[in-house]
Design a protein around this motif. Structure first.
Motif, PDB file in Angstrom:
ATOM      1  N   ALA A 170       0.834  -1.205   0.000  1.00 20.62           N
ATOM      2  CA  ALA A 170       0.000   0.000   0.000  1.00 20.62           C
ATOM      3  C   ALA A 170       0.864   1.249   0.000  1.00 20.62           C
ATOM      4  CB  ALA A 170      -0.914   0.001   1.218  1.00 20.62           C
ATOM      5  N   LEU A 171       0.291   2.331  -0.486  1.00 21.79           N
ATOM      6  CA  LEU A 171       0.985   3.613  -0.450  1.00 21.79           C
ATOM      7  C   LEU A 171       1.165   4.075   0.989  1.00 21.79           C
ATOM      8  CD1 LEU A 171       2.117   5.975  -2.152  1.00 21.79           C
ATOM      9  CD2 LEU A 171      -0.155   6.993  -2.049  1.00 21.79           C
ATOM     10  N   CYS A 172       0.167   3.841   1.801  1.00 21.69           N
ATOM     11  CA  CYS A 172       0.179   4.281   3.197  1.00 21.69           C
ATOM     12  C   CYS A 172       0.466   3.090   4.104  1.00 21.69           C
ATOM     13  CB  CYS A 172      -1.166   4.917   3.557  1.00 21.69           C
ATOM     14  SG  CYS A 172      -1.268   5.528   5.250  1.00 21.69           S
ATOM     15  N   GLY A 173       1.673   3.039   4.662  1.00 26.29           N
ATOM     16  CA  GLY A 173       2.014   1.964   5.580  1.00 26.29           C
ATOM     17  C   GLY A 173       1.261   2.099   6.886  1.00 26.29           C
ATOM     18  N   THR A 174       0.854   0.970   7.459  1.00 24.17           N
ATOM     19  CA  THR A 174       0.056   0.995   8.691  1.00 24.17           C
ATOM     20  C   THR A 174       0.843   0.533   9.908  1.00 24.17           C
ATOM     21  OG1 THR A 174      -0.791  -1.207   8.147  1.00 24.17           O
ATOM     22  CG2 THR A 174      -2.116   0.700   7.465  1.00 24.17           C
ATOM     23  N   ASP A 175       2.100   0.220   9.751  1.00 21.30           N
ATOM     24  CA  ASP A 175       3.010  -0.062  10.863  1.00 21.30           C
ATOM     25  C   ASP A 175       4.406   0.317  10.407  1.00 21.30           C
ATOM     26  OD1 ASP A 175       3.899  -2.178   9.222  1.00 21.30           O
ATOM     27  OD2 ASP A 175       2.662  -3.645  10.269  1.00 21.30           O
ATOM     28  N   THR A 176       5.383   0.182  11.299  1.00 16.73           N
ATOM     29  CA  THR A 176       6.735   0.656  10.964  1.00 16.73           C
ATOM     30  C   THR A 176       7.298  -0.091   9.764  1.00 16.73           C
ATOM     31  OG1 THR A 176       7.170   1.318  13.244  1.00 16.73           O
ATOM     32  CG2 THR A 176       9.079   0.936  11.835  1.00 16.73           C
ATOM     33  N   ARG A 177       7.095  -1.396   9.719  1.00 18.55           N
ATOM     34  CA  ARG A 177       7.647  -2.175   8.618  1.00 18.55           C
ATOM     35  C   ARG A 177       7.056  -1.748   7.279  1.00 18.55           C
ATOM     36  NH1 ARG A 177       6.256  -6.686   5.690  1.00 18.55           N
ATOM     37  NH2 ARG A 177       8.044  -7.910   4.885  1.00 18.55           N
ATOM     38  N   THR A 178       5.730  -1.688   7.190  1.00 21.77           N
ATOM     39  CA  THR A 178       5.123  -1.335   5.899  1.00 21.77           C
ATOM     40  C   THR A 178       5.354   0.129   5.554  1.00 21.77           C
ATOM     41  OG1 THR A 178       2.982  -1.004   7.008  1.00 21.77           O
ATOM     42  CG2 THR A 178       3.387  -3.163   5.981  1.00 21.77           C
ATOM     43  N   ALA A 179       5.520   0.986   6.563  1.00 20.33           N
ATOM     44  CA  ALA A 179       5.848   2.379   6.281  1.00 20.33           C
ATOM     45  C   ALA A 179       7.242   2.493   5.681  1.00 20.33           C
ATOM     46  CB  ALA A 179       5.744   3.209   7.561  1.00 20.33           C
ATOM     47  N   MET A 180       8.196   1.716   6.214  1.00 20.09           N
ATOM     48  CA  MET A 180       9.550   1.714   5.657  1.00 20.09           C
ATOM     49  C   MET A 180       9.562   1.157   4.240  1.00 20.09           C
ATOM     50  SD  MET A 180      11.740   0.446   8.980  1.00 20.09           S
ATOM     51  CE  MET A 180      13.300   0.325   8.064  1.00 20.09           C
ATOM     52  N   LEU A 181       8.820   0.069   4.025  1.00 23.17           N
ATOM     53  CA  LEU A 181       8.768  -0.518   2.689  1.00 23.17           C
ATOM     54  C   LEU A 181       8.134   0.452   1.692  1.00 23.17           C
ATOM     55  CD1 LEU A 181       7.730  -4.210   3.482  1.00 23.17           C
ATOM     56  CD2 LEU A 181       9.977  -3.388   2.738  1.00 23.17           C
ATOM     57  N   SER A 182       7.075   1.131   2.109  1.00 20.88           N
ATOM     58  CA  SER A 182       6.443   2.099   1.214  1.00 20.88           C
ATOM     59  C   SER A 182       7.414   3.225   0.879  1.00 20.88           C
ATOM     60  CB  SER A 182       5.180   2.670   1.852  1.00 20.88           C
ATOM     61  OG  SER A 182       4.591   3.629   0.989  1.00 20.88           O
ATOM     62  N   GLY A 183       8.099   3.731   1.899  1.00 21.28           N
ATOM     63  CA  GLY A 183       9.042   4.816   1.639  1.00 21.28           C
ATOM     64  C   GLY A 183      10.160   4.413   0.708  1.00 21.28           C
ATOM     65  N   ALA A 184      10.710   3.207   0.914  1.00 24.03           N
ATOM     66  CA  ALA A 184      11.833   2.752   0.094  1.00 24.03           C
ATOM     67  C   ALA A 184      11.388   2.369  -1.315  1.00 24.03           C
ATOM     68  CB  ALA A 184      12.522   1.575   0.770  1.00 24.03           C
ATOM     69  N   LEU A 185      10.327   1.556  -1.418  1.00 14.64           N
ATOM     70  CA  LEU A 185       9.935   1.024  -2.718  1.00 14.64           C
ATOM     71  C   LEU A 185       9.055   1.995  -3.495  1.00 14.64           C
ATOM     72  CD1 LEU A 185      11.004  -1.447  -1.134  1.00 14.64           C
ATOM     73  CD2 LEU A 185       9.331  -2.832  -2.348  1.00 14.64           C
ATOM     74  N   ASN A 186       7.966   2.441  -2.873  1.00 14.29           N
ATOM     75  CA  ASN A 186       7.105   3.398  -3.575  1.00 14.29           C
ATOM     76  C   ASN A 186       7.841   4.707  -3.831  1.00 14.29           C
ATOM     77  OD1 ASN A 186       4.875   1.651  -3.662  1.00 14.29           O
ATOM     78  ND2 ASN A 186       4.167   2.288  -1.633  1.00 14.29           N
ATOM     79  N   GLY A 187       8.708   5.078  -2.892  1.00 14.56           N
ATOM     80  CA  GLY A 187       9.496   6.297  -3.097  1.00 14.56           C
ATOM     81  C   GLY A 187      10.423   6.187  -4.286  1.00 14.56           C
ATOM     82  N   ALA A 188      11.060   5.013  -4.459  1.00  9.64           N
ATOM     83  CA  ALA A 188      11.950   4.818  -5.601  1.00  9.64           C
ATOM     84  C   ALA A 188      11.172   4.877  -6.919  1.00  9.64           C
ATOM     85  CB  ALA A 188      12.668   3.480  -5.473  1.00  9.64           C
ATOM     86  N   VAL A 189       9.993   4.271  -6.936  1.00  7.65           N
ATOM     87  CA  VAL A 189       9.168   4.299  -8.145  1.00  7.65           C
ATOM     88  C   VAL A 189       8.775   5.736  -8.489  1.00  7.65           C
ATOM     89  CG1 VAL A 189       6.952   3.622  -9.131  1.00  7.65           C
ATOM     90  CG2 VAL A 189       8.307   1.958  -7.866  1.00  7.65           C
ATOM     91  N   ALA A 190       8.340   6.498  -7.488  1.00  8.27           N
ATOM     92  CA  ALA A 190       7.948   7.890  -7.733  1.00  8.27           C
ATOM     93  C   ALA A 190       9.129   8.704  -8.242  1.00  8.27           C
ATOM     94  CB  ALA A 190       7.399   8.507  -6.445  1.00  8.27           C
ATOM     95  N   GLU A 191      10.300   8.425  -7.687  1.00 16.06           N
ATOM     96  CA  GLU A 191      11.506   9.140  -8.112  1.00 16.06           C
ATOM     97  C   GLU A 191      11.824   8.866  -9.577  1.00 16.06           C
ATOM     98  OE1 GLU A 191      16.058   8.154  -7.147  1.00 16.06           O
ATOM     99  OE2 GLU A 191      14.929   8.852  -5.395  1.00 16.06           O
TER     100      GLU A 191
END
Length: 246
Positions: A170-191
């Motif tokens: 998901a774009l919006c992580g609901t815990d620390t793990r999924t928030a980190m994954l969203s930032g790293a993976l979704n962030g790279a895609v957006a970049e």
């Protein structure tokens, strides 16, 4: 003509065996002795070695008495290449970036091209009129996750998720793990999508070529038509080798 190229990267040493202009076999080797065995089995006439992770000479020395023609050790800014290089510091330009550009220019002659090489680092490089212009280098997916753990006191060390989990991320992580994954993976895609969008505004006929070990992750997430060629660096190294041995 049978030729062999080796891309010594930060994660692995990948080889490509070419019969004429076609890639007949590819794989990885861990030691110079393993490379020698590959060269012997393939009966390679010429070999090119390129490294971004340390000296290539030990690998070249292992080929003594095996290769009938030339063993070319790629040197940034010195080894002749089939495209022009407008980089301000050509001696610092990694062989993988220039090789990927040479491969893209060979496959798409005359078109402006952005090469996205998604590996240890994510490189987005621009090729115009058979000239390597330059581009960007950013942390790759694994490096982003490792850096968050390394430079903080409490964020955990995460591995890349499975293909199915990444697809459902998901774009919006609901815990620390999924928030980190969203930032790293979704962030790279957006970049990367941002870079491609900006380049397309400047060059409407732009072609986008995707390569590297994480190409499969980006393939369905990048906007617009793209060409996917995971072995682009090997193809480009082969073009450089042919340019040097005729």
């Amino acid at each position: 003509m049978t030729t062999l190229v080796l891309d010594i990267g930060n994660t692995a040493a990948k080889y490509g065996c070419f019969r004429g202009s076609a890639l007949a076999e590819s794989g990885s080797v861990a030691t110079p002795a393993e490379l020698r065995a590959v060269a012997e089995q393939a009966k390679a006439e010429h070999v090119l070695l390129a490294s971004v992770a340390g000296p290539a000479e030990p690998w070249a020395n292992a080929l003594g008495g095996v290769v009938s023609g030339k063993v070319v050790v790629y040197e940034s800014g010195k080894t002749p290449v089939p495209i022009a290089n407008a980089y301000a510091t050509p001696h610092t330009l990694g062989a993988d970036r220039l090789a990927a550009a040479a491969g893209a220019a060979y496959l798409l002659p005359g078109r402006p091209v952005v090469v996205i090489d998604a590996g240890t680092c994510i490189k987005c490089d621009l090729v115009l009129n058979n000239i390597f212009v330059g581009g960007s280098i950013a942390p790759g997916l694994r490096m982003r996750l490792q850096a968050m753990h390394h430079y903080t006191g409490r964020l955990p060390e995460l591995l890349l998720p499975s293909t199915s989990e990444a697809a459902a991320l998901a774009l919006c992580g609901t815990d620390t793990r999924t928030a980190m994954l969203s930032g790293a993976l979704n962030g790279a895609v957006a970049e990367v999508n941002g870079f491609v969008s900006s380049y397309r505004q400047q060059h409407p006929n732009l072609a986008v070529v995707l390569a590297g070990g994480d190409a499969a992750f980006f393939e369905s997430r990048l906007k617009g038509h793209i060409f996917v060629l995971t072995e682009l660096v090997l193809l480009g190294l082969h073009r450089i080798l042919v340019h040097n041995v005729g």
